[in-house]
Design an enzyme around this catalytic site. Structure first.
Site, PDB file in Angstrom:
ATOM      1  N   ARG A 102      23.883  44.021  20.782  1.00 31.42           N
ATOM      2  CA  ARG A 102      22.611  44.268  21.481  1.00 31.42           C
ATOM      3  C   ARG A 102      21.501  44.025  20.471  1.00 31.42           C
ATOM      4  O   ARG A 102      21.414  44.728  19.459  1.00 31.42           O
ATOM      5  CB  ARG A 102      22.567  45.701  22.017  1.00 31.42           C
ATOM      6  CG  ARG A 102      21.169  46.136  22.409  1.00 31.42           C
ATOM      7  CD  ARG A 102      21.154  47.390  23.237  1.00 31.42           C
ATOM      8  NE  ARG A 102      21.636  47.110  24.569  1.00 31.42           N
ATOM      9  CZ  ARG A 102      21.511  47.940  25.606  1.00 31.42           C
ATOM     10  NH1 ARG A 102      20.911  49.101  25.450  1.00 31.42           N
ATOM     11  NH2 ARG A 102      21.962  47.609  26.791  1.00 31.42           N
ATOM     12  N   HIS A 129      20.588  39.826  30.035  1.00 31.20           N
ATOM     13  CA  HIS A 129      21.488  40.989  30.019  1.00 31.20           C
ATOM     14  C   HIS A 129      22.660  40.644  30.938  1.00 31.20           C
ATOM     15  O   HIS A 129      22.795  41.187  32.039  1.00 31.20           O
ATOM     16  CB  HIS A 129      20.722  42.218  30.499  1.00 31.20           C
ATOM     17  CG  HIS A 129      21.375  43.532  30.183  1.00 31.20           C
ATOM     18  ND1 HIS A 129      22.574  43.637  29.505  1.00 31.20           N
ATOM     19  CD2 HIS A 129      20.983  44.813  30.452  1.00 31.20           C
ATOM     20  CE1 HIS A 129      22.886  44.915  29.381  1.00 31.20           C
ATOM     21  NE2 HIS A 129      21.956  45.641  29.942  1.00 31.20           N
ATOM     22  N   GLN A 132      25.015  43.218  32.524  1.00 28.93           N
ATOM     23  CA  GLN A 132      24.343  43.921  33.614  1.00 28.93           C
ATOM     24  C   GLN A 132      24.320  43.056  34.874  1.00 28.93           C
ATOM     25  O   GLN A 132      24.631  43.533  35.964  1.00 28.93           O
ATOM     26  CB  GLN A 132      22.914  44.271  33.178  1.00 28.93           C
ATOM     27  CG  GLN A 132      22.165  45.123  34.173  1.00 28.93           C
ATOM     28  CD  GLN A 132      22.755  46.518  34.262  1.00 28.93           C
ATOM     29  OE1 GLN A 132      22.859  47.202  33.256  1.00 28.93           O
ATOM     30  NE2 GLN A 132      23.147  46.937  35.448  1.00 28.93           N
ATOM     31  N   ASP A 224      13.510  47.549  37.441  1.00 25.05           N
ATOM     32  CA  ASP A 224      13.828  47.896  36.046  1.00 25.05           C
ATOM     33  C   ASP A 224      12.540  48.423  35.418  1.00 25.05           C
ATOM     34  O   ASP A 224      11.447  48.275  35.992  1.00 25.05           O
ATOM     35  CB  ASP A 224      14.343  46.626  35.320  1.00 25.05           C
ATOM     36  CG  ASP A 224      14.752  46.879  33.870  1.00 25.05           C
ATOM     37  OD1 ASP A 224      14.964  48.059  33.488  1.00 25.05           O
ATOM     38  OD2 ASP A 224      14.867  45.890  33.107  1.00 25.05           O
ATOM     39  N   CYS A 264      19.145  49.071  36.892  1.00 23.29           N
ATOM     40  CA  CYS A 264      20.123  48.991  35.797  1.00 23.29           C
ATOM     41  C   CYS A 264      20.205  50.288  35.004  1.00 23.29           C
ATOM     42  O   CYS A 264      21.195  50.522  34.318  1.00 23.29           O
ATOM     43  CB  CYS A 264      19.778  47.821  34.883  1.00 23.29           C
ATOM     44  SG  CYS A 264      18.122  47.920  34.196  1.00 23.29           S
ATOM     45  N   ARG A 292      29.657  48.966  35.217  1.00 21.06           N
ATOM     46  CA  ARG A 292      29.602  48.350  33.879  1.00 21.06           C
ATOM     47  C   ARG A 292      30.999  48.350  33.261  1.00 21.06           C
ATOM     48  O   ARG A 292      31.429  47.384  32.625  1.00 21.06           O
ATOM     49  CB  ARG A 292      28.619  49.102  32.970  1.00 21.06           C
ATOM     50  CG  ARG A 292      27.148  48.957  33.344  1.00 21.06           C
ATOM     51  CD  ARG A 292      26.631  47.543  33.128  1.00 21.06           C
ATOM     52  NE  ARG A 292      26.712  47.113  31.738  1.00 21.06           N
ATOM     53  CZ  ARG A 292      25.785  47.351  30.809  1.00 21.06           C
ATOM     54  NH1 ARG A 292      24.685  47.983  31.128  1.00 21.06           N
ATOM     55  NH2 ARG A 292      25.943  46.923  29.562  1.00 21.06           N
TER      56      ARG A 292
HETATM   57  N1   CP Z   1      21.669  49.374  31.644  1.00 23.01           N
HETATM   58  C1   CP Z   1      21.914  49.463  30.313  1.00 23.01           C
HETATM   59  O1   CP Z   1      22.185  48.470  29.617  1.00 23.01           O
HETATM   60  O2   CP Z   1      21.855  50.729  29.823  1.00 23.01           O
HETATM   61  P1   CP Z   1      21.850  51.145  28.274  1.00 23.01           P
HETATM   62  O3   CP Z   1      20.574  50.626  27.690  1.00 23.01           O
HETATM   63  O4   CP Z   1      21.913  52.648  28.286  1.00 23.01           O
HETATM   64  O5   CP Z   1      23.040  50.525  27.603  1.00 23.01           O
HETATM   65  N1  NVA Z   2      14.783  45.551  30.485  1.00 23.60           N
HETATM   66  C1  NVA Z   2      15.338  46.725  29.851  1.00 23.60           C
HETATM   67  C2  NVA Z   2      16.767  46.911  30.252  1.00 23.60           C
HETATM   68  C3  NVA Z   2      17.434  48.133  29.681  1.00 23.60           C
HETATM   69  C4  NVA Z   2      18.879  48.232  30.051  1.00 23.60           C
HETATM   70  C5  NVA Z   2      15.202  46.612  28.347  1.00 23.60           C
HETATM   71  O1  NVA Z   2      15.411  45.525  27.813  1.00 23.60           O
HETATM   72  O2  NVA Z   2      14.865  47.612  27.712  1.00 23.60           O
END
Ligand code: CP
Ligand code: NVA
Length: 308
Positions: A102, A129, A132, A224, A264, A292
């Site tokens: 990430r 993502h 997701q 989101d 999400c 997930r």
């Molecule tokens: N939706 C999602 O990716 O959640 P987290 O940021 O908690 O991993």
């Molecule tokens: N768009 C958000 C998604 C979190 C799961 C971010 O990138 O923070």
């Protein structure tokens, strides 16, 4: 499939294959018949940002499949600071069978994949993502029994999650409608890529600034956060711009009577979605969060099981 970096790298067949594999793995797991398909396999999980779902669902997915996951916090690896991203990829590849990362910049995901000798999974970047997006379509697929032709309306920021929905929708023949404030649309590059992917499936795309018109007849309403991780400095400005795009009871009324509401998570309740909607009868957000686990098992099995 060598890596899992963006849904745009998949074909319609490989996307449907992953969805069907996820359904099979979920059904087996729920029946108490999960198989240790990744016995002895290991996953290194590199995080530059916080996480609940991604961290825990990947960790549990590996455990359920008989493997092991290792969490590496933002402070430990310090991707590109303590040492180069390329060297992190080279070294981790000597220890683990796959890397999930990430990151802030999508270039870091591409760099990891370029230098790793093991599969790399994108656990969220500023661009996409894909775990997701696969999960979201799995959730709609299992609730509706199909994806092609459904109208999925995404409200809010044209961000990483919106991009993955556009690519996933393209691969499965959906009609993806994105309603954002002016200036927050997905990029032209993303829309053109989605259109190119969608030519084979008959997918349709609409980008609009009118949330009410967008929501009309929606089969799925999705939102989101308005400021993503890394955009904290823009949060106040965005809070002033985005309220017309809030997913609230009024917009749900404009949608199909059996509309599914997805998010999400994490949700900023009272901002992009109201309590009433996130806790209401149309919401499937916790089934979505659970998925997930099942979607990522499919990704892991696809990337790793054939190497046994
Ligand atoms: N939706 C999602 O990716 O959640 P987290 O940021 O908690 O991993
Ligand atoms: N768009 C958000 C998604 C979190 C799961 C971010 O990138 O923070």
């Amino acid at each position: 499939m060598k890596h899992f970096l963006s849904l745009a790298d998949l074909t319609p067949d490989s996307m449907m294959g992953l969805l069907d594999l996820a359904v099979r793995l979920k059904t087996a797991w729920k029946a108490g018949q999960g198989q240790p398909l990744l016995q002895g396999k290991t996953l290194g999980m590199v995080f530059q940002k916080p996480s609940l779902r991604t961290r825990v669902s990947f960790d549990m997915a590996m455990l359920h499949l008989g493997g092991h996951a290792l969490y590496l916090s933002p402070n430990e690896i310090q991707l590109g600071q303590r040492e180069s991203t390329a060297d992190v990829a080279r070294v981790l590849s000597r220890y683990v069978d796959a890397i999930m990362a990430r990151v802030f910049s999508h270039n870091d995901i591409l760099e990891l994949a370029r230098y790793a000798s093991v599969p790399v999974i994108n656990g969220l970047s500023d661009y996409s993502h894909p775990c997701q997006g696969l999960t979201d379509l799995l959730t709609v697929y299992e609730k509706r029994g199909k994806l092609a032709g459904l109208r999925l309306v995404y409200l809010g920021d044209g961000n990483n999650v919106a991009n993955s929905l556009l690519f996933g929708g393209a691969l499965t023949g959906m009609h993806i409608v994105v309603a954002t404030p002016p200036g927050y649309e997905p990029t032209r590059e993303v829309i053109e890529k989605a259109q190119a992917l969608g030519r084979a499936t008959g997918a349709k795309f609409t980008v609009t600034h009118d949330p009410r018109e967008a929501a009309r007849g929606a089969d799925v309403l999705y939102t989101d956060v308005w400021a993503s991780m890394g955009q904290e400095a823009e949060r106040a400005a965005r809070l002033a711009i985005f309220p017309p795009y809030q997913l609230n009871a009024d917009l749900v009324k404009a949608a199909a009577s059996d509309v599914l509401v997805l998010h999400c998570l994490p949700a900023h309740r009272g901002e992009e979605i109201t309590d009433e909607v996130v806790d209401g009868p149309h919401s499937v957000v916790f089934d979505q969060a659970e998925n997930r686990l099942h979607a990522q098992k499919a990704i892991l099995v696809e990337l790793l099981a054939s190497q046994r």
